[in-house]
Motif scaffolding. Structure first.
Motif, PDB file in Angstrom:
ATOM      1  N   ILE A 269       0.832  -1.201   0.000  1.00 29.08           N
ATOM      2  CA  ILE A 269       0.000   0.000   0.000  1.00 29.08           C
ATOM      3  C   ILE A 269       0.870   1.257   0.000  1.00 29.08           C
ATOM      4  O   ILE A 269       2.058   1.200   0.342  1.00 29.08           O
ATOM      5  CB  ILE A 269      -0.933   0.069   1.236  1.00 29.08           C
ATOM      6  N   ARG A 270       0.233   2.343  -0.408  1.00 26.68           N
ATOM      7  CA  ARG A 270       0.924   3.631  -0.298  1.00 26.68           C
ATOM      8  C   ARG A 270       0.048   4.543   0.541  1.00 26.68           C
ATOM      9  O   ARG A 270      -1.131   4.722   0.237  1.00 26.68           O
ATOM     10  CB  ARG A 270       1.155   4.255  -1.668  1.00 26.68           C
ATOM     11  N   VAL A 271       0.607   5.080   1.603  1.00 26.73           N
ATOM     12  CA  VAL A 271      -0.152   6.042   2.385  1.00 26.73           C
ATOM     13  C   VAL A 271       0.414   7.428   2.106  1.00 26.73           C
ATOM     14  O   VAL A 271       1.616   7.614   1.991  1.00 26.73           O
ATOM     15  CB  VAL A 271      -0.082   5.756   3.904  1.00 26.73           C
ATOM     16  N   LEU A 282       1.922   7.277  13.587  1.00 34.31           N
ATOM     17  CA  LEU A 282       0.710   6.496  13.368  1.00 34.31           C
ATOM     18  C   LEU A 282       1.047   5.070  12.992  1.00 34.31           C
ATOM     19  O   LEU A 282       0.410   4.120  13.451  1.00 34.31           O
ATOM     20  CB  LEU A 282      -0.112   7.122  12.240  1.00 34.31           C
ATOM     21  N   ILE A 283       2.049   4.943  12.181  1.00 31.53           N
ATOM     22  CA  ILE A 283       2.387   3.595  11.716  1.00 31.53           C
ATOM     23  C   ILE A 283       2.935   2.749  12.852  1.00 31.53           C
ATOM     24  O   ILE A 283       2.576   1.581  13.015  1.00 31.53           O
ATOM     25  CB  ILE A 283       3.365   3.674  10.542  1.00 31.53           C
ATOM     26  N   SER A 284       3.715   3.361  13.720  1.00 36.22           N
ATOM     27  CA  SER A 284       4.225   2.555  14.832  1.00 36.22           C
ATOM     28  C   SER A 284       3.107   2.174  15.801  1.00 36.22           C
ATOM     29  O   SER A 284       3.081   1.051  16.317  1.00 36.22           O
ATOM     30  CB  SER A 284       5.390   3.253  15.544  1.00 36.22           C
ATOM     31  N   PHE A 309       4.493  16.808   4.449  1.00 35.71           N
ATOM     32  CA  PHE A 309       3.624  15.988   3.620  1.00 35.71           C
ATOM     33  C   PHE A 309       4.510  14.944   2.955  1.00 35.71           C
ATOM     34  O   PHE A 309       5.722  15.103   2.887  1.00 35.71           O
ATOM     35  CB  PHE A 309       2.889  16.810   2.568  1.00 35.71           C
ATOM     36  N   GLY A 310       3.894  13.893   2.518  1.00 34.02           N
ATOM     37  CA  GLY A 310       4.723  12.889   1.871  1.00 34.02           C
ATOM     38  C   GLY A 310       3.961  11.617   1.654  1.00 34.02           C
ATOM     39  O   GLY A 310       2.727  11.564   1.791  1.00 34.02           O
ATOM     40  N   ASN A 311       4.671  10.595   1.274  1.00 32.51           N
ATOM     41  CA  ASN A 311       4.030   9.312   1.097  1.00 32.51           C
ATOM     42  C   ASN A 311       5.006   8.206   1.449  1.00 32.51           C
ATOM     43  O   ASN A 311       6.223   8.377   1.368  1.00 32.51           O
ATOM     44  CB  ASN A 311       3.497   9.168  -0.330  1.00 32.51           C
ATOM     45  N   LEU A 312       4.428   7.102   1.905  1.00 38.46           N
ATOM     46  CA  LEU A 312       5.241   5.937   2.245  1.00 38.46           C
ATOM     47  C   LEU A 312       4.667   4.739   1.512  1.00 38.46           C
ATOM     48  O   LEU A 312       3.460   4.514   1.517  1.00 38.46           O
ATOM     49  CB  LEU A 312       5.174   5.667   3.752  1.00 38.46           C
ATOM     50  N   THR A 313       5.535   3.997   0.890  1.00 42.07           N
ATOM     51  CA  THR A 313       5.091   2.766   0.263  1.00 42.07           C
ATOM     52  C   THR A 313       5.529   1.634   1.176  1.00 42.07           C
ATOM     53  O   THR A 313       6.686   1.571   1.571  1.00 42.07           O
ATOM     54  CB  THR A 313       5.743   2.610  -1.117  1.00 42.07           C
ATOM     55  N   MET A 314       4.567   0.810   1.589  1.00 42.42           N
ATOM     56  CA  MET A 314       4.957  -0.251   2.505  1.00 42.42           C
ATOM     57  C   MET A 314       4.156  -1.517   2.286  1.00 42.42           C
ATOM     58  O   MET A 314       3.114  -1.528   1.636  1.00 42.42           O
ATOM     59  CB  MET A 314       4.850   0.216   3.950  1.00 42.42           C
ATOM     60  N   GLU A 332      -8.865   6.168   9.182  1.00 37.86           N
ATOM     61  CA  GLU A 332      -9.601   6.963  10.164  1.00 37.86           C
ATOM     62  C   GLU A 332      -8.755   8.094  10.733  1.00 37.86           C
ATOM     63  O   GLU A 332      -9.265   9.112  11.182  1.00 37.86           O
ATOM     64  CB  GLU A 332     -10.095   6.070  11.311  1.00 37.86           C
ATOM     65  N   ASN A 333      -7.453   7.896  10.727  1.00 35.84           N
ATOM     66  CA  ASN A 333      -6.587   8.934  11.260  1.00 35.84           C
ATOM     67  C   ASN A 333      -6.115   9.932  10.206  1.00 35.84           C
ATOM     68  O   ASN A 333      -5.113  10.624  10.390  1.00 35.84           O
ATOM     69  CB  ASN A 333      -5.396   8.298  11.972  1.00 35.84           C
ATOM     70  N   GLY A 334      -6.825   9.931   9.094  1.00 33.03           N
ATOM     71  CA  GLY A 334      -6.593  11.005   8.129  1.00 33.03           C
ATOM     72  C   GLY A 334      -5.529  10.736   7.086  1.00 33.03           C
ATOM     73  O   GLY A 334      -5.117  11.651   6.373  1.00 33.03           O
ATOM     74  N   LEU A 335      -5.068   9.507   6.979  1.00 36.65           N
ATOM     75  CA  LEU A 335      -4.113   9.232   5.907  1.00 36.65           C
ATOM     76  C   LEU A 335      -4.859   8.741   4.680  1.00 36.65           C
ATOM     77  O   LEU A 335      -5.906   8.118   4.767  1.00 36.65           O
ATOM     78  CB  LEU A 335      -3.111   8.155   6.344  1.00 36.65           C
ATOM     79  N   GLU A 336      -4.289   9.045   3.551  1.00 32.30           N
ATOM     80  CA  GLU A 336      -4.895   8.571   2.318  1.00 32.30           C
ATOM     81  C   GLU A 336      -4.220   7.251   1.963  1.00 32.30           C
ATOM     82  O   GLU A 336      -2.994   7.141   2.044  1.00 32.30           O
ATOM     83  CB  GLU A 336      -4.630   9.595   1.229  1.00 32.30           C
ATOM     84  N   ILE A 337      -5.026   6.263   1.586  1.00 34.94           N
ATOM     85  CA  ILE A 337      -4.444   4.935   1.339  1.00 34.94           C
ATOM     86  C   ILE A 337      -4.761   4.473  -0.068  1.00 34.94           C
ATOM     87  O   ILE A 337      -5.870   4.609  -0.566  1.00 34.94           O
ATOM     88  CB  ILE A 337      -4.976   3.900   2.345  1.00 34.94           C
ATOM     89  N   GLU A 338      -3.762   3.913  -0.674  1.00 33.18           N
ATOM     90  CA  GLU A 338      -3.912   3.417  -2.036  1.00 33.18           C
ATOM     91  C   GLU A 338      -3.325   2.007  -2.029  1.00 33.18           C
ATOM     92  O   GLU A 338      -2.193   1.810  -1.585  1.00 33.18           O
ATOM     93  CB  GLU A 338      -3.063   4.312  -2.918  1.00 33.18           C
ATOM     94  N   VAL A 339      -4.120   1.023  -2.465  1.00 36.24           N
ATOM     95  CA  VAL A 339      -3.586  -0.341  -2.511  1.00 36.24           C
ATOM     96  C   VAL A 339      -2.932  -0.547  -3.862  1.00 36.24           C
ATOM     97  O   VAL A 339      -3.556  -0.386  -4.901  1.00 36.24           O
ATOM     98  CB  VAL A 339      -4.706  -1.378  -2.297  1.00 36.24           C
TER      99      VAL A 339
END
Ligand code: ATP
Ligand code: MG
Lengths: 343, 238
Positions: A269-271, A282-284, A309-314, A332-339
């Motif tokens: 996913i990419r957040v 949030l991720i931790s 701002f930014g994005n993480l691919t994980m 729910e915590n306001g991150l945008e998620i892309e699978v």
């Protein structure tokens, strides 16, 4: 400070008519740094050159500081131009004049008395940090120094507006940063309205308050910089962002991915995050809460005017239920998620 | 001033009062001086008229700071017309004008009129080229500061083009050395007259060669001086 209404510009050439701008409407507020971004040939230079009438609009009005300068006669226009500074990609300094005399030039044009003009030049030399180069000639300066002279020259008659046509495009990234921060200082300290043109989103990111995206002679999007970065509305804006965000994941990373086992799945996913909800805390907490492994493969974190701002691919690895719950948590915590890949 | 010099014609003074050979070195010197004088004065006057003409030609061009198509076209054709007249014909053609201005049509001073007239359109085109070499961005920068046409001409166009204009002055002067020799053949004075009267009419090969040698030195000297001054200015700006 600047109001452009229904501006259309058509160039008549012997071969054909070229519509460089079509129905452009925008307004620039006093004291802001307004960016205009677009690909080559989009009409950026034409637009900025209409603001000081270096190009005559085919249609539409241009109001600078309350006055429609498209209606001015030549004399009125010359007076108005003294209050609209301009800097250029190739600096356009006079090789026949020293640095000092180059900055003096606009003051001569405005017929400012000599002693006052010289005092002003010294002030400006100090402002741009070139006092020691005063007696040198432009050819003895580096690109960044030349642009500083250009800026000093543009500020000589205390303009209300500064126009910048790709002023940093001929400079390396380091020099670009220093020129941009000089512009930002000037903007703050003198409350000077700046309109700047660029094809580099990094420039917009570093100094602009608002930005207009121009594509094929039309404005396709106008927004504050943070909104453009977090939520670009048009393909043009998106592609400018992608160019600096490195959203494309390097091949090698995809190949190093884990494969699923009997009771766990792996999701790529990419957040994307913006503002206070910086991603990593949030991720931790997600990892602690849901017993999933988060394998961060790739990421970008940056700042727009002090907002991260930014994005993480994980890769999320865990039981299917937990992986889905973890994703919900991030959402729910306001991150945008892309699978990106569902395995 | 002109009358004084013509009234006291040294050439005829020498040949009528003194023996021929004894005065030849003196004559060579005098002719050289006359040539330099003609070239210098006509170069000067050709720029007095040619430089403004060039400025008008450039600035009235399409898209330039004083765009004026009719004026540009008319001036351009006049310049071309005068340039297309061979010098030797121009020399004869303007004899009445020369008489009107100088009072005579022979001698050094009289030559200055056709020399200048022939050089004006040449200078205009030469300076035009120099002015057109200037990056349009500089003119645009000046415009963006609110400069008027006069300011752009005096503060941007001319100063920026000076090194190139000086090279043009050398080219003009060198051309005028050639033209002045041509004028000399039809009684214009200077090295041309010397070479013609001695070398051609009296078969004095030695004097002819000396005249040629001096002309070569003159041309080299002018070119050298032009290059030097132009480079000196460029060096300062580098
Ligand atoms: N003086 C001109 N005459 C004719 N066409 C022109 C002129 N200036 C610009 N154009 C045309 O207008 C269009 C817009 O040009 P403009 O210079 O405004 O683009 P730009 O966005 O500044 O591009 P770049 O990033 O390459 O500087 C282009 O198609 C260009 O060819
Ligand atoms: Mg441009």
């Amino acid at each position: 400070m600047i109001e452009i209404n229904n501006l259309t510009k058509v160039y008549h050439t012997s071969a054909q008519d070229i519509t460089a701008l079509e129905n452009v409407t925008l307004s620039v507020n006093k004291g802001e740094i307004f960016g205009i971004i677009g690909l080559s040939g989009a009409g950026k230079s034409t637009l900025i050159r209409c603001i000081n009438m270096l190009e005559k609009p085919t249609q539409g009005s241009i109001i600078v500081d309350g006055q429609d300068i498209s209606l001015f006669n030549r004399h009125e226009l010359r007076i108005a131009r003294q209050k609209i500074g301009m800097i250029f990609q190739h600096f356009n300094l006079l090789s026949s004049r020293t640095v000092f005399d180059n900055i003096l030039f606009p003051l001569e044009i405005a017929r400012v008395p000599s002693s006052e003009a010289r005092r002003k030049v010294n002030e400006l030399l100090e402002l741009v940090g070139l006092t020691d180069k005063a007696t040198g000639y432009p050819s003895q300066l580096s690109g960044g120094q030349k642009q500083r002279v250009g800026i000093a020259r543009a500020l000589a008659n205390d303009p209300k507006v500064l126009l910048s046509d790709e002023a940093t495009s001929a400079l390396d990234p380091e020099t670009t940063r220093s020129i941009l921060s000089l512009l930002k200082d000037i903007n703050r300290n003198l409350n000077l309205t700046i309109v700047l043109i660029t094809h580099d989103m990094n420039v917009i990111k570093q100094v602009c308050d608002r930005v207009a995206v121009i594509a094929e002679s039309r404005i396709v999007e106008i927004n504050d910089v943070l909104s453009i970065f977090s939520n670009p509305q048009t393909p043009t804006s998106q592609s400018f962002l992608n160019a600096i965000m490195n959203k494309d994941i390097p091949e090698g990373i995809l190949q190093r991915r884990n494969t699923d086992t009997a009771d766990t799945i792996s999701k790529l996913i990419r957040v994307s995050f913006i503002g206070a909800s910086a991603g990593e805390p949030l991720i931790s907490s997600m990892v602690q809460k849901y017993e999933v492994k988060a394998n961060i493969l790739y990421g970008n974190i940056d700042h727009v005017k002090d907002t991260p701002f930014g994005n993480l691919t994980m890769e999320l690895i865990g039981q299917p239920v937990l992986v889905n719950e973890a994703m919900d948590f991030l959402f729910e915590n306001g991150l945008e998620i892309e699978v990106l890949q569902n395995v | 001033m002109f009358e004084l010099i013509t009234a006291f014609d040294l050439n005829s003074f020498f040949s009528s009062h003194l023996g021929e050979n004894a005065w030849i070195p003196m004559k060579v010197l005098l002719s050289t001086w006359e040539s330099i004088y003609m070239v210098f004065i006509s170069t000067f006057f050709s720029y007095v008229f040619g430089l403004p003409l060039a400025i008008i030609l450039v600035t009235t061009d399409k898209g330039h700071i004083m765009e004026n198509n009719p004026a540009n076209k008319i001036l351009g054709s006049i310049v071309n017309a005068v340039r297309s007249i061979p010098f030797i014909i121009l020399l004869i053609l303007i004899i009445p004008l020369t008489r009107l201005i100088v009072g005579t049509s022979v001698g050094t001073v009289a030559s200055i009129v056709p020399l200048t007239l022939a050089a004006i359109p040449f200078v205009a085109r030469l300076v035009e080229t120099s002015l057109k070499e200037i990056d349009w961005g500089l003119i645009e920068a000046a415009l963006s500061m609110g400069a008027n046409a006069r300011q752009i001409i005096s503060k941007v166009l001319i100063p920026e083009a000076v090194p190139s204009i000086i090279l043009g002055v050398a080219i003009t002067a060198i051309n005028l050395v050639g033209y002045s020799a041509m004028a000399g053949v039809v009684g214009g004075g200077g090295l041309g007259t010397l070479a013609y009267t001695y070398g051609f009419q009296r078969y004095r090969m030695d004097i002819l060669l000396i005249a040629v040698f001096i002309l070569i030195v003159l041309v080299q000297g002018i070119q050298l001086a032009g290059d030097k001054i132009s480079n000196k200015i460029l060096d300062k700006r580098r």
